[in-house]
Design a protein around this motif. Structure first.
Motif, PDB file in Angstrom:
ATOM      1  N   ALA A  55       4.329 -27.322  36.755  1.00 23.73           N
ATOM      2  CA  ALA A  55       3.111 -26.645  36.310  1.00 23.73           C
ATOM      3  C   ALA A  55       2.223 -26.436  37.526  1.00 23.73           C
ATOM      4  O   ALA A  55       2.099 -27.333  38.375  1.00 23.73           O
ATOM      5  CB  ALA A  55       2.386 -27.473  35.250  1.00 23.73           C
ATOM      6  N   VAL A  56       1.618 -25.244  37.618  1.00 23.26           N
ATOM      7  CA  VAL A  56       0.723 -24.931  38.738  1.00 23.26           C
ATOM      8  C   VAL A  56      -0.636 -24.523  38.188  1.00 23.26           C
ATOM      9  O   VAL A  56      -0.764 -24.085  37.033  1.00 23.26           O
ATOM     10  CB  VAL A  56       1.291 -23.794  39.615  1.00 23.26           C
ATOM     11  CG1 VAL A  56       2.639 -24.186  40.202  1.00 23.26           C
ATOM     12  CG2 VAL A  56       1.418 -22.490  38.825  1.00 23.26           C
ATOM     13  N   ASP A  57      -1.687 -24.666  39.040  1.00 15.48           N
ATOM     14  CA  ASP A  57      -3.011 -24.190  38.664  1.00 15.48           C
ATOM     15  C   ASP A  57      -3.137 -22.712  39.030  1.00 15.48           C
ATOM     16  O   ASP A  57      -2.159 -22.073  39.437  1.00 15.48           O
ATOM     17  CB  ASP A  57      -4.101 -25.045  39.310  1.00 15.48           C
ATOM     18  CG  ASP A  57      -4.039 -25.015  40.842  1.00 15.48           C
ATOM     19  OD1 ASP A  57      -3.382 -24.113  41.405  1.00 15.48           O
ATOM     20  OD2 ASP A  57      -4.648 -25.905  41.469  1.00 15.48           O
ATOM     21  N   MET A  58      -4.315 -22.163  38.887  1.00 16.08           N
ATOM     22  CA  MET A  58      -4.507 -20.721  39.112  1.00 16.08           C
ATOM     23  C   MET A  58      -4.351 -20.335  40.577  1.00 16.08           C
ATOM     24  O   MET A  58      -4.255 -19.151  40.901  1.00 16.08           O
ATOM     25  CB  MET A  58      -5.881 -20.288  38.588  1.00 16.08           C
ATOM     26  CG  MET A  58      -6.016 -20.358  37.068  1.00 16.08           C
ATOM     27  SD  MET A  58      -4.804 -19.302  36.219  1.00 16.08           S
ATOM     28  CE  MET A  58      -5.413 -17.669  36.636  1.00 16.08           C
ATOM     29  N   GLN A  59      -4.326 -21.309  41.469  1.00 18.46           N
ATOM     30  CA  GLN A  59      -4.076 -21.023  42.893  1.00 18.46           C
ATOM     31  C   GLN A  59      -2.593 -21.206  43.245  1.00 18.46           C
ATOM     32  O   GLN A  59      -2.221 -21.088  44.421  1.00 18.46           O
ATOM     33  CB  GLN A  59      -4.928 -21.937  43.781  1.00 18.46           C
ATOM     34  CG  GLN A  59      -6.414 -21.566  43.805  1.00 18.46           C
ATOM     35  CD  GLN A  59      -7.106 -21.883  42.500  1.00 18.46           C
ATOM     36  OE1 GLN A  59      -6.944 -22.984  41.972  1.00 18.46           O
ATOM     37  NE2 GLN A  59      -7.866 -20.927  41.982  1.00 18.46           N
ATOM     38  N   LEU A  87      -0.130 -20.720  31.222  1.00 18.24           N
ATOM     39  CA  LEU A  87      -0.600 -21.947  30.576  1.00 18.24           C
ATOM     40  C   LEU A  87      -2.068 -21.767  30.227  1.00 18.24           C
ATOM     41  O   LEU A  87      -2.888 -21.425  31.074  1.00 18.24           O
ATOM     42  CB  LEU A  87      -0.421 -23.134  31.531  1.00 18.24           C
ATOM     43  CG  LEU A  87      -0.842 -24.507  31.019  1.00 18.24           C
ATOM     44  CD1 LEU A  87       0.000 -24.913  29.823  1.00 18.24           C
ATOM     45  CD2 LEU A  87      -0.721 -25.541  32.128  1.00 18.24           C
ATOM     46  N   TYR A  88      -2.384 -21.985  28.937  1.00 18.95           N
ATOM     47  CA  TYR A  88      -3.748 -21.781  28.457  1.00 18.95           C
ATOM     48  C   TYR A  88      -4.338 -23.087  27.943  1.00 18.95           C
ATOM     49  O   TYR A  88      -3.627 -23.928  27.387  1.00 18.95           O
ATOM     50  CB  TYR A  88      -3.768 -20.754  27.323  1.00 18.95           C
ATOM     51  CG  TYR A  88      -3.498 -19.335  27.775  1.00 18.95           C
ATOM     52  CD1 TYR A  88      -4.545 -18.496  28.152  1.00 18.95           C
ATOM     53  CD2 TYR A  88      -2.201 -18.847  27.819  1.00 18.95           C
ATOM     54  CE1 TYR A  88      -4.303 -17.191  28.566  1.00 18.95           C
ATOM     55  CE2 TYR A  88      -1.943 -17.547  28.233  1.00 18.95           C
ATOM     56  CZ  TYR A  88      -2.997 -16.725  28.607  1.00 18.95           C
ATOM     57  OH  TYR A  88      -2.754 -15.443  29.005  1.00 18.95           O
ATOM     58  N   GLU A  89      -5.661 -23.245  28.112  1.00 21.28           N
ATOM     59  CA  GLU A  89      -6.420 -24.328  27.504  1.00 21.28           C
ATOM     60  C   GLU A  89      -7.685 -23.727  26.919  1.00 21.28           C
ATOM     61  O   GLU A  89      -8.436 -23.051  27.627  1.00 21.28           O
ATOM     62  CB  GLU A  89      -6.775 -25.411  28.541  1.00 21.28           C
ATOM     63  CG  GLU A  89      -5.595 -26.253  28.980  1.00 21.28           C
ATOM     64  CD  GLU A  89      -5.982 -27.354  29.945  1.00 21.28           C
ATOM     65  OE1 GLU A  89      -7.213 -27.513  30.173  1.00 21.28           O
ATOM     66  OE2 GLU A  89      -5.087 -28.028  30.475  1.00 21.28           O
ATOM     67  N   ALA A  90      -7.892 -23.957  25.620  1.00 25.16           N
ATOM     68  CA  ALA A  90      -9.055 -23.423  24.907  1.00 25.16           C
ATOM     69  C   ALA A  90      -9.169 -21.910  25.088  1.00 25.16           C
ATOM     70  O   ALA A  90     -10.265 -21.354  25.241  1.00 25.16           O
ATOM     71  CB  ALA A  90     -10.333 -24.114  25.379  1.00 25.16           C
ATOM     72  N   VAL A 148       3.540 -22.385  33.860  1.00 28.03           N
ATOM     73  CA  VAL A 148       4.631 -23.354  33.796  1.00 28.03           C
ATOM     74  C   VAL A 148       5.925 -22.666  34.209  1.00 28.03           C
ATOM     75  O   VAL A 148       6.201 -21.537  33.785  1.00 28.03           O
ATOM     76  CB  VAL A 148       4.776 -23.941  32.378  1.00 28.03           C
ATOM     77  CG1 VAL A 148       5.999 -24.849  32.294  1.00 28.03           C
ATOM     78  CG2 VAL A 148       3.533 -24.721  31.996  1.00 28.03           C
ATOM     79  N   LEU A 149       6.703 -23.366  35.027  1.00 31.71           N
ATOM     80  CA  LEU A 149       8.004 -22.870  35.484  1.00 31.71           C
ATOM     81  C   LEU A 149       9.099 -23.792  34.959  1.00 31.71           C
ATOM     82  O   LEU A 149       8.981 -25.017  35.035  1.00 31.71           O
ATOM     83  CB  LEU A 149       8.043 -22.856  37.019  1.00 31.71           C
ATOM     84  CG  LEU A 149       9.423 -22.640  37.664  1.00 31.71           C
ATOM     85  CD1 LEU A 149       9.864 -21.194  37.515  1.00 31.71           C
ATOM     86  CD2 LEU A 149       9.399 -23.037  39.135  1.00 31.71           C
ATOM     87  N   THR A 150      10.159 -23.201  34.415  1.00 34.74           N
ATOM     88  CA  THR A 150      11.355 -23.979  34.059  1.00 34.74           C
ATOM     89  C   THR A 150      12.559 -23.340  34.730  1.00 34.74           C
ATOM     90  O   THR A 150      12.661 -22.109  34.797  1.00 34.74           O
ATOM     91  CB  THR A 150      11.581 -24.046  32.543  1.00 34.74           C
ATOM     92  OG1 THR A 150      11.813 -22.727  32.033  1.00 34.74           O
ATOM     93  CG2 THR A 150      10.390 -24.663  31.838  1.00 34.74           C
TER      94      THR A 150
END
Length: 634
Positions: free
Chosen positions: A218-222, A286-289, A296-298
């Motif tokens: 999982a990565v953040d927006m950067q 990936l979303y929150e609220a 997310v990478l698989t």
């Protein structure tokens, strides 16, 4: 009455405060949260940075309690959650009221935040109460010095202000109340509780991710890695701890998530190369609220997807390859056949290759199916192929499969070979001695590498298949003659099983015949007297060699049954007429014996001639006695 706060794990709270506020916090914690591990630290503004770093490394606080400008600094610079102890309106009014009980004049001392609170309450505060607003500690020291030892003045302020007032012999009243500290403590404990829940949730997720064979990140927006499971870390050639916090695209450009982070649209089923492996990638936002916070990478090995696809197709195939027979269905109780069945049952517990040796018609495939049914692979496919039944090119495509366009006339979309069809189960290679040497080399590689390469393909397919081979020939002779690879022989003959010919277990013939006749009568839907027929068969075949073994017995019984089904019964003369091979076998054996004797006599005469008439030397070279040589020459 305020209820007690209880947490399952003892929270560690670090407090930055001078004596008076520290004492108040101690009393509140003791009364309402006795399991809290509390540490109060006094530090000036200059000392705050150094002390905060030291306590974060040694005390390991879950949360920090502080007031005023110190709380603002910690919140801006420390990684630990901070709860600010605020002087509420009611607390300020109560502090002023306590001060006025014994002093005519009251001075509230504070910075901008407390001054705003004071102005908001202007209509409720008596005129005898003044406010001294300051920015620098030197301003406070100067003001307090001017009031030093005044008995009619009380100072209201923070813990630091109360401490300074006491140093100038002035009465000080703490602006913070039990309720304001209690509110801050409740907020702090709730933060700790939520942090513990989040930690437990994260640990559960980490355990799940650790158990996955697929790579997950999982990565953040950067594009900075927030979570990496061990499978992906291994593909990246690092550890999860080292990878977290780094830019994913800088570690592997093919895994860049820029498009997903920019558009918020998933990117599915893209093929990437990483560490020499071909992988299928899924990139999902990936979303929150309702707000995108990363992606997310698989990563999944294409080989495992293909294997699962083959398994699913095999499970839904209407005409699945199944083994019909068990070892219990091998008819006979002779010592020879019981020994073979016992050995076959032992082989069912193993996963090694088996070589079954026996004459044609002895039931080699029946034993192969029985071994499969007795193994852990019993619910998986049993695929049989006769290596002598196909020309070389066709056998190659049947065994290994082919890609679309591999050769003229190849099926559109290609075709999986029998190795792939047998995935998870058993592949039975009958008449293995007749396999061309070129294909033997390919078979050896499959057994060694546990992967198969389709005709026209470039990527091998991993397989999990047990091999059982069978032959009526002497493979060691074939090895010596150069028609069978020695290394393949030793790969196949890890376990060997010899099936006895029918003439070596003639005592089983009545039982075998009875079982076959029952099956034939059931199939034809007619009944006839079988006891006399079995008796004639047993009496007249006592010395018969049964060159076709059980298959020949089946053929004879089918022939006799066809006659009995029409005529209802038969006498012995009709029996002999229907089974001429049994009548003629003695004559045939006599002719064969005569021919063998003639060949031995010719060999003896040639050897005597070769030895110049010296019969002693000829007998020695033939490996027989002089008496036997004399008998042969006669």
């Amino acid at each position: 009455m305020t209820r007690q706060i209880v947490l399952s794990n003892s929270p560690r709270i670090l407090v930055f405060a001078t004596y008076h506020l520290g004492q108040l916090i101690h009393s509140v914690v003791s009364a309402h949260a006795p399991r809290v591990v509390l540490k109060v630290v006094k530090a000036t503004a200059d000392e705050l940075q150094q002390r905060m770093k030291l306590e974060a490394d040694t005390f390991l606080p879950d949360v920090v309690l502080a007031a005023g400008r110190g709380a603002d600094w910690i919140r801006a610079h420390a990684a630990v959650p901070v709860v600010v102890i605020e002087a509420g309106s009611l607390a300020l009014l109560e502090a002023i009221a306590r001060a006025r009980q014994s002093h005519a004049k009251v001075v509230v001392v504070g910075r901008e935040r407390l001054h705003t609170q004071f102005q908001r309450l202007a209509g409720l505060i008596p005129d005898e109460v003044a406010y001294f607003r300051y920015e620098l500690d030197s301003d406070v020291m100067e003001m307090l010095a001017s009031l030093e030892c005044a008995t009619d003045v009380a100072i209201v302020g923070s813990s630091r202000i109360v401490e300074l007032a006491g140093a100038h012999a002035l009465q000080g009243e703490l602006v913070y109340s039990i309720e304001s500290v209690m509110r801050a403590l409740q907020s702090a404990l709730e933060l700790v509780r939520l942090a513990h829940l989040e930690k437990a949730r994260r640990e559960r997720i980490d355990r799940i991710l650790e158990g996955l064979a697929e790579g997950v990140a999982a990565v953040d927006m950067q594009g900075r890695l927030q979570t990496v499971n061990p499978a992906l870390a291994r593909l990246l050639g690092t550890t999860p701890a080292w990878a977290e916090g780094r830019i994913l695209s800088e570690m592997a450009s093919d895994l860049a998530m820029d498009a997903v982070l920019r558009t918020g649209d998933p990117v599915r089923d893209t093929v990437v190369q990483l560490s020499g492996k071909t992988l299928l990638a899924q990139k999902i936002p990936l979303y929150e609220a309702g707000v995108q916070v990363g992606a997310v990478l698989t990563l999944q090995a294409t080989a495992s997807i293909e294997r699962a696809d083959r398994s699913l197709k095999a499970r839904h195939r209407t005409n699945r390859f199944r083994a019909k027979y068990t070892l219990d269905q091998v008819v006979g109780e002779s010592a020879a056949i019981n020994q073979a069945k016992s050995l076959a049952r032992l082989y069912g517990d193993s996963d090694a290759s088996v070589l079954i040796i026996g004459e044609s018609g002895t039931g080699k495939e029946l034993f192969a199916q029985g071994i499969h049914r007795a193994s852990a692979r019993c619910n998986e496919p049993f695929v049989a192929v006769n290596c002598a039944a196909f020309p070389e090119t066709l056998l190659e495509s049947e065994l290994f499969g082919y890609e679309e366009g591999a050769f003229t006339g190849s099926r559109r979309g290609g075709k999986p070979g029998l190795f792939e069809v047998a995935e998870g189960g058993t592949l039975f290679l009958d008449e293995i001695a007749d396999m061309p040497v070129t294909l033997q080399s390919r078979l050896l590689r499959v057994l060694q590498e546990r992967e198969v390469l389709r005709l026209g393909a470039t990527d091998p397919v991993p397989i999990d298949v047990r091999i059982i081979a069978a032959t009526h020939a002497n493979l060691l002779d074939a090895v010596l003659e150069g028609t069978f690879r020695r290394d393949l022989y030793y790969r196949l003959a890890i376990l060997t099983l010899h099936i006895p010919p029918l003439h070596a277990r003639v005592e089983d013939i009545p039982q075998i015949a009875r079982a076959m006749l029952n099956d034939i009568q059931s199939r034809l839907g007619k009944q006839w007297q079988m006891a006399r027929l079995i008796q004639w068969l047993t009496e007249n075949t006592a010395h018969y060699m049964w060159p076709g073994n059980v298959r020949e017995l089946q053929n004879i019984l089918e022939r006799l049954s066809a006659f009995a089904a029409i005529h209802g019964d038969m006498d012995e003369s009709q029996f002999r007429l229907l089974v001429p091979e049994i009548e003629n076998h003695e004559a045939v054996e006599g002719v064969l014996a005569g021919k063998i004797n003639q060949l031995r006599r010719d060999e003896a005469m040639s050897m005597v001639a070769l030895c110049g008439g010296d019969r002693v030397a000829a007998a020695k070279r033939l490996g027989v006695s002089r008496t036997t040589l004399w008998r042969l020459l006669r």
